[in-house]
Design an enzyme around this catalytic site. Structure first.
Site, short mmCIF file in Angstrom:
data_model
loop_
_atom_site.label_atom_id
_atom_site.label_comp_id
_atom_site.label_asym_id
_atom_site.label_seq_id
_atom_site.Cartn_x
_atom_site.Cartn_y
_atom_site.Cartn_z
N ASP A 170 -19.01 -10.90 7.31
CA ASP A 170 -17.58 -11.00 7.25
C ASP A 170 -16.69 -10.30 8.92
O ASP A 170 -17.07 -9.01 9.12
CB ASP A 170 -17.30 -9.19 5.82
CG ASP A 170 -15.29 -10.08 6.05
OD1 ASP A 170 -14.19 -10.34 7.47
OD2 ASP A 170 -14.82 -9.32 5.19
N LYS A 182 -7.82 -12.43 10.97
CA LYS A 182 -6.92 -11.13 12.28
C LYS A 182 -6.89 -11.70 13.59
O LYS A 182 -6.20 -11.83 13.65
CB LYS A 182 -7.94 -10.07 12.67
CG LYS A 182 -7.77 -9.45 11.05
CD LYS A 182 -7.60 -7.84 10.21
CE LYS A 182 -7.23 -7.14 8.57
NZ LYS A 182 -7.89 -7.19 8.19
N TYR A 237 0.84 -0.64 0.18
CA TYR A 237 -0.18 -0.14 0.22
C TYR A 237 0.84 1.03 0.55
O TYR A 237 0.37 2.02 0.77
CB TYR A 237 -1.06 -0.24 0.64
CG TYR A 237 -2.11 -1.11 1.76
CD1 TYR A 237 -2.82 -1.47 0.09
CD2 TYR A 237 -2.08 -1.82 2.98
CE1 TYR A 237 -3.67 -2.65 0.43
CE2 TYR A 237 -2.27 -2.59 2.85
CZ TYR A 237 -4.02 -3.46 1.92
OH TYR A 237 -4.85 -4.37 1.99
N TYR A 268 -15.31 -3.01 2.64
CA TYR A 268 -13.87 -4.57 2.55
C TYR A 268 -14.06 -5.89 2.80
O TYR A 268 -13.93 -5.71 4.31
CB TYR A 268 -12.49 -3.49 3.03
CG TYR A 268 -10.70 -4.09 3.13
CD1 TYR A 268 -10.43 -3.66 1.65
CD2 TYR A 268 -10.74 -4.46 3.91
CE1 TYR A 268 -9.48 -4.04 2.05
CE2 TYR A 268 -9.53 -5.66 3.38
CZ TYR A 268 -8.75 -5.33 2.53
OH TYR A 268 -7.73 -6.00 2.06
#
Ligand code: PLP
Length: 412
Positions: free
Chosen positions: A230, A259, A8, A136
């Protein structure tokens, strides 16, 4: 230094990355001797802080016993135990746990599962997805296509990405009716609805309420669609409940987690299906099997870390801690509301957000935070905190004070 391709960033113009020597709790120790207080827990993974002794002990034990064994045809205790514990922890009958190594892959698997759920029942046309603006779901091609069009770079990759339906979240009765009408026209082409429940994370830290999720459940039932939550960002206490779906009392048909699943130490994710979804794959026909199997799925080290992380959720009240962090952030970040350029301050569980009209110089702002001795990485137009759920009160205050001080100086 020249060999590594960083994520990124425009490497030609961005400042070089900071060299990290070690971590501990909510501290990042840089090689040059500086110490940063961590405000985002490595993309909100390190829920117990860095280097937690209980997870470390589990990793050392597992490394000596069996670091990894393929899951094709073989099974080990850590994966079996973790799947059983997750099935017990997750709402409703989300009981069938498919492991992978990253969130993006977990979402891809959820999408593949949803499409094949219909195919296995002889329904051929239900291949698309409803997703939402501000969402996202990952960086791989299938997941980019269900991200917010800007976040997913839909225009840059147009023609390459699958075309999905990106809609407005049904935040009120009116937008619910609009989505209802849309589904009335297109449900026959749609496999499922995918959403990040309560908080859309990397797309801008946008919040919605429990009712929005209840509306989605209602519409999914009415139009016979699978509902996919999600929870890769929201899971494991982050929103002030163990899983966001519990706050809304909505049980999705498929859930993705990742995560914080391994306590933030090793890559691990999972796609968890309800009994209804699993039943569509349970058959005498080999073609009805889920043909997916990441090489490192259910990695024993990662599963051992995740089991140790779940131990900590059982023995130490992280959910309570998330709410305490939230209270403190509400008070302290609330002061930012009067600063120039600030349009909103919002907190949900251990997520604190200061939204700005715009951030002109994102890199410059990030460097100002480092100069203040904190690790805070604003994205888009938001400065956010997602600290470890173990962060000390005075460390959290240093983070909120840094946000206030930097925004006051008008650098944004
Ligand atoms: C981070 C994230 C992903 C992608 O996970 P990776 O492990 O980076 O592939 C997917 N969905 C949500 C909600 C996320 O926050």
């Amino acid at each position: 230094m020249n060999a590594i391709w960083m994520p990124y960033r425009q490497m030609k113009t961005a400042a070089p990355p900071l060299a990290v020597a070690m971590t501990d709790g909510s501290r990042i120790f840089l090689k040059d001797g500086r110490v940063l207080i961590d405000g985002i827990a490595s993309w909100w993974t390190a829920v117990h802080g860095y280097n937690h002794a209980h997870i470390e002990a589990a990793l050392i034990h597992q490394a000596k016993t069996m670091p990894h064994i393929m899951l094709g045809g073989l099974l080990h205790e850590q994966a079996a135990k973790l799947a059983t514990r997750l099935a017990a922890l997750l709402p409703g009958d989300l009981n069938r746990v498919f492991f992978s190594e990253s969130g993006s892959v977990a979402v891809e698997v959820a999408m593949k599962m949803a499409v094949q759920y219909w195919l296995n029942q002889g329904v051929r046309k239900r291949t698309k997805f409803i997703a939402f603006k501000g969402g996202y779901h990952g960086d791989t091609f299938a997941t980019m296509a269900v991200c917010d069009p800007e976040e997913g770079m839909h225009s840059l990759f147009s023609g390459t990405l699958a075309e999905q339906f990106i809609c407005e979240l049904p935040r009120d009765g009116e937008s619910e009716d609009a989505l209802d009408r849309f589904l009335g026209d297109y449900a026959g082409e749609i496999a499922g609805i995918i959403v990040e429940p309560l908080v859309q994370g990397a797309g801008g830290m946008l919040f919605h309420d429990e009712q929005t999720l209840q509306r989605l459940r209602k519409l999914a039932d009415k139009h016979d669609l699978l509902l996919i939550f999600d929870e890769i960002f929201t899971g494991f206490g982050r929103t002030g409940v163990m899983f966001a779906s519990q706050a809304a009392e909505v049980v999705p048909d498929i859930m993705t987690i990742g995560k914080a699943l391994s306590g933030g130490v090793l890559p691990l994710a999972a796609t968890v299906a309800s009994e209804k979804v699993f039943a569509a794959f349970w058959s005498d026909d080999p073609l009805h099997a889920l043909m997916h199997g990441p090489t490192f799925m259910g990695n024993a080290m990662a599963c051992a870390a995740a089991n140790a992380s779940l131990d900590l959720f059982e023995t130490e009240n992280r959910v309570l801690a998330a709410n305490e962090i939230g209270k403190q952030m509400s008070q302290e970040l609330g002061r930012c509301l009067s600063l120039p350029g600030v349009v909103d301050v919002r907190v949900r569980g251990a997520i604190g957000v200061v939204e700005l009209e715009k951030i002109a110089d994102l890199e410059g702002l990030r460097q100002r935070f480092v100069a203040e001795g904190v690790w805070i990485r604003p994205l888009r137009n938001v400065v956010y905190l997602t600290p470890a759920l173990t962060i000390a009160e005075n460390d959290l205050s240093r983070l909120t004070e840094a946000v206030e001080k930097v925004l006051k100086s008008g650098v944004a």
